[in-house]
Design a protein around this motif. Structure first.
Motif, PDB file in Angstrom:
ATOM      1  N   ASN A 134      -0.291  11.554   1.317  1.00 14.66           N
ATOM      2  CA  ASN A 134       0.300  12.851   0.975  1.00 14.66           C
ATOM      3  C   ASN A 134       0.400  13.737   2.213  1.00 14.66           C
ATOM      4  O   ASN A 134       1.446  14.318   2.514  1.00 14.66           O
ATOM      5  CB  ASN A 134      -0.547  13.580  -0.079  1.00 14.66           C
ATOM      6  CG  ASN A 134      -0.745  12.780  -1.341  1.00 14.66           C
ATOM      7  OD1 ASN A 134      -0.311  11.639  -1.452  1.00 14.66           O
ATOM      8  ND2 ASN A 134      -1.413  13.366  -2.315  1.00 14.66           N
ATOM      9  N   LEU A 135      -0.728  13.849   2.916  1.00 19.94           N
ATOM     10  CA  LEU A 135      -0.776  14.717   4.086  1.00 19.94           C
ATOM     11  C   LEU A 135       0.068  14.153   5.221  1.00 19.94           C
ATOM     12  O   LEU A 135       0.695  14.894   5.974  1.00 19.94           O
ATOM     13  CB  LEU A 135      -2.228  14.890   4.529  1.00 19.94           C
ATOM     14  CG  LEU A 135      -2.589  16.168   5.293  1.00 19.94           C
ATOM     15  CD1 LEU A 135      -2.201  17.407   4.496  1.00 19.94           C
ATOM     16  CD2 LEU A 135      -4.071  16.185   5.618  1.00 19.94           C
ATOM     17  N   ASN A 178      -1.895  15.306  -7.198  1.00 16.34           N
ATOM     18  CA  ASN A 178      -1.956  16.714  -7.611  1.00 16.34           C
ATOM     19  C   ASN A 178      -2.058  17.689  -6.442  1.00 16.34           C
ATOM     20  O   ASN A 178      -1.669  18.850  -6.567  1.00 16.34           O
ATOM     21  CB  ASN A 178      -3.141  16.937  -8.559  1.00 16.34           C
ATOM     22  CG  ASN A 178      -2.865  16.410  -9.953  1.00 16.34           C
ATOM     23  OD1 ASN A 178      -1.717  16.193 -10.323  1.00 16.34           O
ATOM     24  ND2 ASN A 178      -3.912  16.180 -10.727  1.00 16.34           N
ATOM     25  N   THR A 179      -2.606  17.228  -5.309  1.00 19.30           N
ATOM     26  CA  THR A 179      -2.731  18.094  -4.131  1.00 19.30           C
ATOM     27  C   THR A 179      -2.368  17.292  -2.883  1.00 19.30           C
ATOM     28  O   THR A 179      -2.319  16.064  -2.907  1.00 19.30           O
ATOM     29  CB  THR A 179      -4.166  18.644  -3.964  1.00 19.30           C
ATOM     30  OG1 THR A 179      -5.028  17.581  -3.522  1.00 19.30           O
ATOM     31  CG2 THR A 179      -4.697  19.237  -5.256  1.00 19.30           C
ATOM     32  N   TYR A 180      -2.189  18.004  -1.783  1.00 18.42           N
ATOM     33  CA  TYR A 180      -1.892  17.330  -0.520  1.00 18.42           C
ATOM     34  C   TYR A 180      -3.049  16.456  -0.054  1.00 18.42           C
ATOM     35  O   TYR A 180      -2.842  15.485   0.681  1.00 18.42           O
ATOM     36  CB  TYR A 180      -1.603  18.370   0.575  1.00 18.42           C
ATOM     37  CG  TYR A 180      -0.204  18.932   0.567  1.00 18.42           C
ATOM     38  CD1 TYR A 180       0.911  18.113   0.469  1.00 18.42           C
ATOM     39  CD2 TYR A 180       0.014  20.304   0.703  1.00 18.42           C
ATOM     40  CE1 TYR A 180       2.198  18.633   0.490  1.00 18.42           C
ATOM     41  CE2 TYR A 180       1.293  20.837   0.735  1.00 18.42           C
ATOM     42  CZ  TYR A 180       2.386  20.000   0.619  1.00 18.42           C
ATOM     43  OH  TYR A 180       3.657  20.518   0.641  1.00 18.42           O
ATOM     44  N   ILE A 181      -4.293  16.797  -0.455  1.00 17.42           N
ATOM     45  CA  ILE A 181      -5.441  16.057   0.055  1.00 17.42           C
ATOM     46  C   ILE A 181      -5.955  15.026  -0.939  1.00 17.42           C
ATOM     47  O   ILE A 181      -6.976  14.384  -0.692  1.00 17.42           O
ATOM     48  CB  ILE A 181      -6.590  17.021   0.442  1.00 17.42           C
ATOM     49  CG1 ILE A 181      -7.056  17.808  -0.779  1.00 17.42           C
ATOM     50  CG2 ILE A 181      -6.167  17.934   1.567  1.00 17.42           C
ATOM     51  CD1 ILE A 181      -8.323  18.578  -0.537  1.00 17.42           C
ATOM     52  N   GLY A 182      -5.273  14.839  -2.065  1.00 20.95           N
ATOM     53  CA  GLY A 182      -5.729  13.874  -3.053  1.00 20.95           C
ATOM     54  C   GLY A 182      -5.620  12.438  -2.574  1.00 20.95           C
ATOM     55  O   GLY A 182      -6.349  11.568  -3.047  1.00 20.95           O
ATOM     56  N   GLY A 197       0.817  -1.208   0.000  1.00 18.09           N
ATOM     57  CA  GLY A 197       0.000   0.000   0.000  1.00 18.09           C
ATOM     58  C   GLY A 197       0.849   1.257   0.000  1.00 18.09           C
ATOM     59  O   GLY A 197       1.971   1.265   0.488  1.00 18.09           O
ATOM     60  N   THR A 198       0.289   2.318  -0.572  1.00 11.34           N
ATOM     61  CA  THR A 198       1.029   3.577  -0.619  1.00 11.34           C
ATOM     62  C   THR A 198       1.277   4.119   0.791  1.00 11.34           C
ATOM     63  O   THR A 198       2.322   4.714   1.056  1.00 11.34           O
ATOM     64  CB  THR A 198       0.258   4.627  -1.439  1.00 11.34           C
ATOM     65  OG1 THR A 198      -1.088   4.732  -0.946  1.00 11.34           O
ATOM     66  CG2 THR A 198       0.219   4.248  -2.913  1.00 11.34           C
ATOM     67  N   VAL A 214       6.033   7.512  -4.561  1.00 14.47           N
ATOM     68  CA  VAL A 214       5.773   6.444  -3.594  1.00 14.47           C
ATOM     69  C   VAL A 214       4.347   6.518  -3.052  1.00 14.47           C
ATOM     70  O   VAL A 214       3.661   5.493  -2.951  1.00 14.47           O
ATOM     71  CB  VAL A 214       6.782   6.501  -2.428  1.00 14.47           C
ATOM     72  CG1 VAL A 214       6.521   5.377  -1.429  1.00 14.47           C
ATOM     73  CG2 VAL A 214       8.208   6.427  -2.963  1.00 14.47           C
ATOM     74  N   SER A 215       3.889   7.720  -2.730  1.00 13.88           N
ATOM     75  CA  SER A 215       2.576   7.867  -2.098  1.00 13.88           C
ATOM     76  C   SER A 215       1.427   7.785  -3.087  1.00 13.88           C
ATOM     77  O   SER A 215       0.258   7.731  -2.673  1.00 13.88           O
ATOM     78  CB  SER A 215       2.498   9.204  -1.346  1.00 13.88           C
ATOM     79  OG  SER A 215       3.496   9.289  -0.363  1.00 13.88           O
ATOM     80  N   ASN A 216       1.720   7.766  -4.391  1.00 15.30           N
ATOM     81  CA  ASN A 216       0.644   7.736  -5.380  1.00 15.30           C
ATOM     82  C   ASN A 216       0.920   6.764  -6.527  1.00 15.30           C
ATOM     83  O   ASN A 216       0.351   5.682  -6.568  1.00 15.30           O
ATOM     84  CB  ASN A 216       0.377   9.144  -5.909  1.00 15.30           C
ATOM     85  CG  ASN A 216      -0.283  10.033  -4.871  1.00 15.30           C
ATOM     86  OD1 ASN A 216      -1.493  10.037  -4.719  1.00 15.30           O
ATOM     87  ND2 ASN A 216       0.520  10.799  -4.144  1.00 15.30           N
ATOM     88  N   ALA A 217       1.803   7.144  -7.453  1.00 14.67           N
ATOM     89  CA  ALA A 217       1.985   6.351  -8.675  1.00 14.67           C
ATOM     90  C   ALA A 217       2.378   4.914  -8.392  1.00 14.67           C
ATOM     91  O   ALA A 217       1.958   3.994  -9.102  1.00 14.67           O
ATOM     92  CB  ALA A 217       3.034   7.019  -9.566  1.00 14.67           C
ATOM     93  N   GLY A 218       3.176   4.684  -7.335  1.00  9.49           N
ATOM     94  CA  GLY A 218       3.637   3.331  -7.049  1.00  9.49           C
ATOM     95  C   GLY A 218       2.539   2.375  -6.653  1.00  9.49           C
ATOM     96  O   GLY A 218       2.717   1.154  -6.741  1.00  9.49           O
ATOM     97  N   GLY A 219       1.377   2.890  -6.228  1.00  8.67           N
ATOM     98  CA  GLY A 219       0.303   2.004  -5.774  1.00  8.67           C
ATOM     99  C   GLY A 219      -0.682   1.614  -6.847  1.00  8.67           C
ATOM    100  O   GLY A 219      -1.802   1.187  -6.550  1.00  8.67           O
ATOM    101  N   SER A 220      -0.286   1.704  -8.112  1.00  6.56           N
ATOM    102  CA  SER A 220      -1.255   1.561  -9.203  1.00  6.56           C
ATOM    103  C   SER A 220      -1.377   0.153  -9.774  1.00  6.56           C
ATOM    104  O   SER A 220      -2.179  -0.069 -10.685  1.00  6.56           O
ATOM    105  CB  SER A 220      -0.869   2.516 -10.347  1.00  6.56           C
ATOM    106  OG  SER A 220       0.416   2.179 -10.853  1.00  6.56           O
ATOM    107  N   LEU A 221      -0.624  -0.797  -9.260  1.00  5.41           N
ATOM    108  CA  LEU A 221      -0.569  -2.089  -9.955  1.00  5.41           C
ATOM    109  C   LEU A 221      -1.397  -3.203  -9.317  1.00  5.41           C
ATOM    110  O   LEU A 221      -1.699  -4.187  -9.986  1.00  5.41           O
ATOM    111  CB  LEU A 221       0.893  -2.549 -10.082  1.00  5.41           C
ATOM    112  CG  LEU A 221       1.791  -1.624 -10.905  1.00  5.41           C
ATOM    113  CD1 LEU A 221       3.196  -2.191 -11.005  1.00  5.41           C
ATOM    114  CD2 LEU A 221       1.202  -1.380 -12.297  1.00  5.41           C
ATOM    115  N   THR A 222      -1.754  -3.096  -8.052  1.00  2.00           N
ATOM    116  CA  THR A 222      -2.566  -4.136  -7.421  1.00  2.00           C
ATOM    117  C   THR A 222      -3.607  -3.487  -6.520  1.00  2.00           C
ATOM    118  O   THR A 222      -3.441  -2.330  -6.102  1.00  2.00           O
ATOM    119  CB  THR A 222      -1.720  -5.106  -6.565  1.00  2.00           C
ATOM    120  OG1 THR A 222      -1.349  -4.439  -5.337  1.00  2.00           O
ATOM    121  CG2 THR A 222      -0.488  -5.574  -7.296  1.00  2.00           C
ATOM    122  N   PRO A 223      -4.669  -4.227  -6.156  1.00  2.00           N
ATOM    123  CA  PRO A 223      -5.669  -3.685  -5.221  1.00  2.00           C
ATOM    124  C   PRO A 223      -5.113  -3.371  -3.845  1.00  2.00           C
ATOM    125  O   PRO A 223      -5.736  -2.626  -3.095  1.00  2.00           O
ATOM    126  CB  PRO A 223      -6.708  -4.819  -5.151  1.00  2.00           C
ATOM    127  CG  PRO A 223      -6.563  -5.559  -6.422  1.00  2.00           C
ATOM    128  CD  PRO A 223      -5.095  -5.505  -6.737  1.00  2.00           C
TER     129      PRO A 223
END
Length: 469
Positions: free
Chosen positions: A428-429, A420-424, A141-142, A174-183
């Protein structure tokens, strides 16, 4: 005074269990004005740390609560305390509480792992750490990958004058794009998995997009970090003294991380007819077992992790408290916004839904990518994914085959553009809070958006022309 007493009474009744028995409400009947508390909370997160930093630092929880009441008090008066109570219970029991339990478990367990040894943050090493974090994100998980990797990355660069850009790219990768491959990687994909999307469908269909995005970001980061590194050099005294070879303290927490992943998977695969009703909200046995297991893992990690490990990690509950308080407001004030989106073309945001359909009635993958992504930048990306999943028909068998480009666009938009934002996206936050707690001067809300606008948006445009036409 009479009116104020009535409003206070309505608010009190909206929290009483006996009144919370109504069904969901029709978002097509709402005015866009019901989105003001949500927009106000987002604006507060963006502006108050800049204009009133001391006030925000001490009272951000009260600000979040005030905007929440700004929604629930009028809602209880106009639509009745029963509906307000049901909506509150559903948001808390079905969404917020499981969300916070999972985040707390990952935050605690990852915070119990100390990577021993002093790494020296050169551009090459930093890029390698970002790549490792990206790979880990799809398996733990991210949030888990972010909590595990952010502290050693900050520690490796604590002798650098400029480190904010390193954390910004960490959030991107790490917090976003890396989590795109599995549920397991990101909540939107997990919701798709619960709806019937195959576990390995995403890795088969958006792996090229993920590879392009992460690879491009790593190249941009390496060039930028190399420029900063040549320009500033490093401080003569490294705040982190050199030690022996690298190693892990609290390594048993890796087993607990595996346990967290197993519980999340179990709740998706396990189908049970046992359902409990909590004031109109159904809670399934698999979800209860998952949450109870996550709480047990959290307590076990706290009990078994040596105090020195937490001390070396500079572990504190401040970042977790900030995320919990702010996201409580976000999850509650977002209720009418999601309802209006779910109303489709008949709702106040019908133009958004209509924009994703071509004149011939077929879905437009490019528009799905940008619509899902734009809303995921400011709304929680999990319900946003569900809105567009259902807008595209909601049948996983068709979406995985005939409409595979559309499902790929929805998945990529929800996961990628959460950066794109801190709250996306919740990590991120958390990463921002941890970095600031460690003395890194992070960009403001809009300053961060300037980074994402300059780096991410051009890459998303290129991806649109290559994969989502």
């Amino acid at each position: 005074m009479k009116k104020l007493r009535w409003i206070a009474l309505a608010a009190l009744l909206s929290f009483l269990p006996g009144w919370a028995m109504a069904a969901g409400f029709d978002g097509s009947q709402l005015s866009p004005l019901w989105g003001i508390p949500f927009a106000g909370l987002l604006l507060s997160i963006a502006v108050m740390p800049l204009l009133l930093p001391s006030f925000w630092h001490h009272h951000f929880g009260k600000v979040s609560a005030a905007w929440t009441l700004a929604f629930f008090l009028p809602f209880a008066v106009l639509f009745g305390p029963a509906l307000a109570g049901t909506s509150l219970v559903h948001a808390l029991v079905a969404e917020y509480i499981p969300f916070i339990i999972l985040l707390t478990a990952l935050f605690t367990v990852a915070g119990g792992i100390f990577i021993r040894g002093n790494l020296h943050g050169s551009p090459g090493l930093n890029a390698a750490l970002l790549l490792i974090g990206a790979v880990l994100a799809s398996f733990m998980g991210t949030t888990g990958a972010s909590m595990l990797m952010i502290r050693p990355l900050i520690r490796a660069n604590d002798n650098r004058k400029h480190a904010a850009h390193i954390v910004v790219f960490f959030i991107f990768i790490v917090s976003n794009a890396g989590g795109s491959l599995t549920p397991l990687g990101d909540p939107p994909l997990f919701l798709g998995f619960l709806k019937g999307v195959d576990f390995f469908w995403t890795v088969k269909h958006i792996f090229p997009e993920t590879l392009f995005l992460i690879g491009s970001l790593l190249v941009v980061f390496y060039l930028l970090d190399s420029w900063y590194y040549r320009r500033e050099g490093v401080q003569p005294m490294d705040p982190t003294p050199d030690t022996g070879r690298l190693g892990f303290d609290g390594a048993f927490n890796f087993a607990l991380l595996a346990g967290i992943a197993g519980l999340v998977l179990l709740s998706g695969f396990w189908k049970s007819a046992v359902v409990f009703e909590v004031y109109g909200t159904e809670v399934g046995l698999p979800g209860l077992v998952r949450d109870a297991g996550l709480i047990a893992i959290t307590l076990l990690s706290l009990k078994m992790t040596a105090g020195k490990v937490h001390q070396d990690n500079q572990f504190s509950w401040g970042p977790m408290a900030e995320v919990a308080k702010l996201f409580a407001g976000i999850f509650l004030t977002i209720i009418p916004v999601i309802a209006m989106l779910k109303a489709g073309t008949a709702g106040p945001f019908g133009a958004v839904v209509s924009a994703v359909t071509r004149p011939d009635g077929q879905p437009d993958p490019a528009m799905y990518f940008w619509a899902a992504g734009a809303l995921s930048s400011f709304l929680d990306n999990a319900p946003t994914y569900l809105v567009f999943f259902n807008t595209a028909g909601g049948d996983p068998a068709i979406l995985m085959t005939t409409l595979a480009p559309t499902l790929a666009a929805i998945s990529a938009g929800a996961v990628f553009m959460g950066a794109n934002t801190y709250i996306g996206n919740a990590p991120n936050l958390m990463v921002k809070a941890i970095a600031e707690d460690r003395g890194v001067r992070m960009p403001s809300f809009f300053g961060y958006m300037a980074w994402s606008g300059a780096v991410l948006i051009p890459l998303f445009i290129v991806m649109t022309f290559i994969w989502f036409r």
